[in-house]
Structures are given as C-alpha cells and as structure tokens.
Design a protein around this motif. Sequence first.
Motif, PDB file in Angstrom:
ATOM      1  N   VAL A  80       0.982  -1.514  -0.164  1.00  0.00           N
ATOM      2  CA  VAL A  80      -0.212  -0.088  -0.073  1.00  0.00           C
ATOM      3  C   VAL A  80       1.059   1.327  -0.039  1.00  0.00           C
ATOM      4  CG1 VAL A  80      -1.995   1.171   1.176  1.00  0.00           C
ATOM      5  CG2 VAL A  80      -1.769  -1.342   1.374  1.00  0.00           C
ATOM      6  N   LEU A  81       0.550   2.092  -0.927  1.00  0.00           N
ATOM      7  CA  LEU A  81       1.664   3.506  -0.991  1.00  0.00           C
ATOM      8  C   LEU A  81       0.804   4.560  -0.577  1.00  0.00           C
ATOM      9  CD1 LEU A  81       3.403   2.668  -4.437  1.00  0.00           C
ATOM     10  CD2 LEU A  81       4.374   2.187  -2.270  1.00  0.00           C
ATOM     11  N   GLY A  82       1.048   5.384   0.192  1.00  0.00           N
ATOM     12  CA  GLY A  82       0.306   6.570   0.361  1.00  0.00           C
ATOM     13  C   GLY A  82       1.069   7.851   0.687  1.00  0.00           C
ATOM     14  N   THR A  83       0.263   8.898   0.082  1.00  0.00           N
ATOM     15  CA  THR A  83       1.198  10.084  -0.231  1.00  0.00           C
ATOM     16  C   THR A  83       0.239  11.244   0.098  1.00  0.00           C
ATOM     17  OG1 THR A  83       2.497  11.550  -1.825  1.00  0.00           O
ATOM     18  CG2 THR A  83       0.777  10.220  -2.490  1.00  0.00           C
ATOM     19  N   PRO A  84       0.952  12.571   0.271  1.00  0.00           N
ATOM     20  CA  PRO A  84      -0.041  13.788   0.264  1.00  0.00           C
ATOM     21  C   PRO A  84       0.144  14.172  -1.021  1.00  0.00           C
ATOM     22  CG  PRO A  84       2.122  14.186   1.386  1.00  0.00           C
ATOM     23  CD  PRO A  84       1.893  12.619   1.196  1.00  0.00           C
ATOM     24  N   VAL A  85      -1.059  14.684  -1.488  1.00  0.00           N
ATOM     25  CA  VAL A  85      -1.195  15.375  -2.924  1.00  0.00           C
ATOM     26  C   VAL A  85      -0.353  16.534  -2.977  1.00  0.00           C
ATOM     27  CG1 VAL A  85      -2.736  16.219  -4.855  1.00  0.00           C
ATOM     28  CG2 VAL A  85      -3.115  14.233  -3.528  1.00  0.00           C
ATOM     29  N   TRP A  86       0.753  16.661  -3.821  1.00  0.00           N
ATOM     30  CA  TRP A  86       1.492  17.936  -3.906  1.00  0.00           C
ATOM     31  C   TRP A  86       1.525  18.506  -5.443  1.00  0.00           C
ATOM     32  CZ3 TRP A  86       6.930  17.842  -1.450  1.00  0.00           C
ATOM     33  CH2 TRP A  86       6.686  18.030   0.152  1.00  0.00           C
ATOM     34  N   ALA A  87       0.814  19.601  -5.367  1.00  0.00           N
ATOM     35  CA  ALA A  87       0.870  20.202  -6.925  1.00  0.00           C
ATOM     36  C   ALA A  87      -0.136  19.013  -7.875  1.00  0.00           C
ATOM     37  CB  ALA A  87       2.084  20.641  -7.520  1.00  0.00           C
ATOM     38  N   SER A  88      -0.924  18.351  -7.344  1.00  0.00           N
ATOM     39  CA  SER A  88      -1.953  17.436  -7.786  1.00  0.00           C
ATOM     40  C   SER A  88      -0.998  16.099  -8.299  1.00  0.00           C
ATOM     41  CB  SER A  88      -2.386  17.978  -9.190  1.00  0.00           C
ATOM     42  OG  SER A  88      -3.248  19.173  -9.042  1.00  0.00           O
TER      43      SER A  88
END
Length: 162
Positions: A75-83
């Motif tokens: 499972v990969l999780g990230t905040p959205v940065w510049a879409s």
Amino acid sequence: MKALVVFYSLEGDTKFIAETISEELDGDIVEIKPVKQIPTGGFRKYLWGGKQVMFKDKPDIEPINVDLYKYELIVLGTPVWASRFAPVFNTFLEKYQIENKKIALFCCHGGGKEGKTFVDFKEKLKANDFVGEIAFEDPLKKDKEDCLLKAKQWIRAIKKHL
Ligand SMILES: Cc1cc2nc3c(=O)[nH]c(=O)nc-3n(C[C@H](O)[C@H](O)[C@H](O)COP(=O)(O)O)c2cc1C
C-alpha cells in the motif's frame, strides 16, 4: 498474505491513515523520510514542495531497511502536492524496483482531490496489479473519525478480495 504500507507525510495526515491501514492489515509499515524536510510553516511549504514537483526532483531519503520481496500486497500513501505524489516517491521508486505485486494506493489532499497522483503511480508501476485507490481530504483537520472508518472499510474490502 504479507502486507506492507509505505508512506510519506509532511504534516501527519498521511501518517494517520497509513497507521490505520497497517493496523488493519496487521502488516509492516515504512515511513519515507527525506534527508532534508521542506519547511512546514506558512506558504513556504507550497513554494518548496511545488518546485520539487515541477522539476521532478528526487530528494535524498534516509536509508530504508525493507525487503520488498516478502510482501504480496504493498500500500502506497502520499500527500497530494501540486496534483501529484510527493517527490520523495520519485527517489523511493527509483531505489526499489516494485514488480508483480498487488498495489493499493491512497492519498491525502487539501480539497483539490487526487489530481494525477494515482495516474502517475500507475505509470511508474506498470508491472503490478492495482487493487484499489482512495483519497482523503485532510483527515486530521477535517473529519478524522470519518476518515478512520473509511480507511478501515476500504482496506478490509481489498483484503477480502485478494
Ligand atoms: C507542497 C504542497 C502542495 C500541495 N498541493 C496540493 C494540491 O495540489 N491539491 C490539494 O488538494 N492539496 C494540496 N496540498 C495539501 C496536502 O495535500 C494536504 O494538506 C494533505 O492532507 C497533507 O498531508 P500530510 O499531512 O500527510 O503532509 C499541498 C500541500 C503541500 C505542502
């Protein structure tokens, strides 16, 4: 089924969801940590982070001790940065070849939705089987309990179908 959650988080939202999912999976969890974190206060974070996305930067990350071979689900999780996904994932995905895995994706955004985040992950991780994706709006600042429930239900449904 052995599962791993890999995440990056600047301000804790993605970390909160990553830990919730990892607990539900009873799996392992790895936090990607940049050697140099961008500033968190005020507007400067958007300038620094936005610049990194624009220039497709690969910021140095702290060493990670993980053997991806043993996991079936990642499972990969990230905040959205510049879409898009956070640039530390450019570094991570270059260092760690991920192939023939079941992949689930999640992101946290500030109201602009996921943009190209999932599309970009899928493009970079072509040799894998994608089993789910979900976006959360600022879990810590908005509805934490609702996001917690949504995350648990999402990963349970994925687990059931594997
Ligand atoms: C550099 C930067 C760029 C961002 N760009 C977007 C964006 O394009 N769309 C959006 O909805 N939110 C954007 N955000 C807001 C974050 O995605 C959102 O607050 C997220 O929940 C933060 O996750 P974190 O607490 O794990 O760092 C941006 C935040 C930063 C720092």
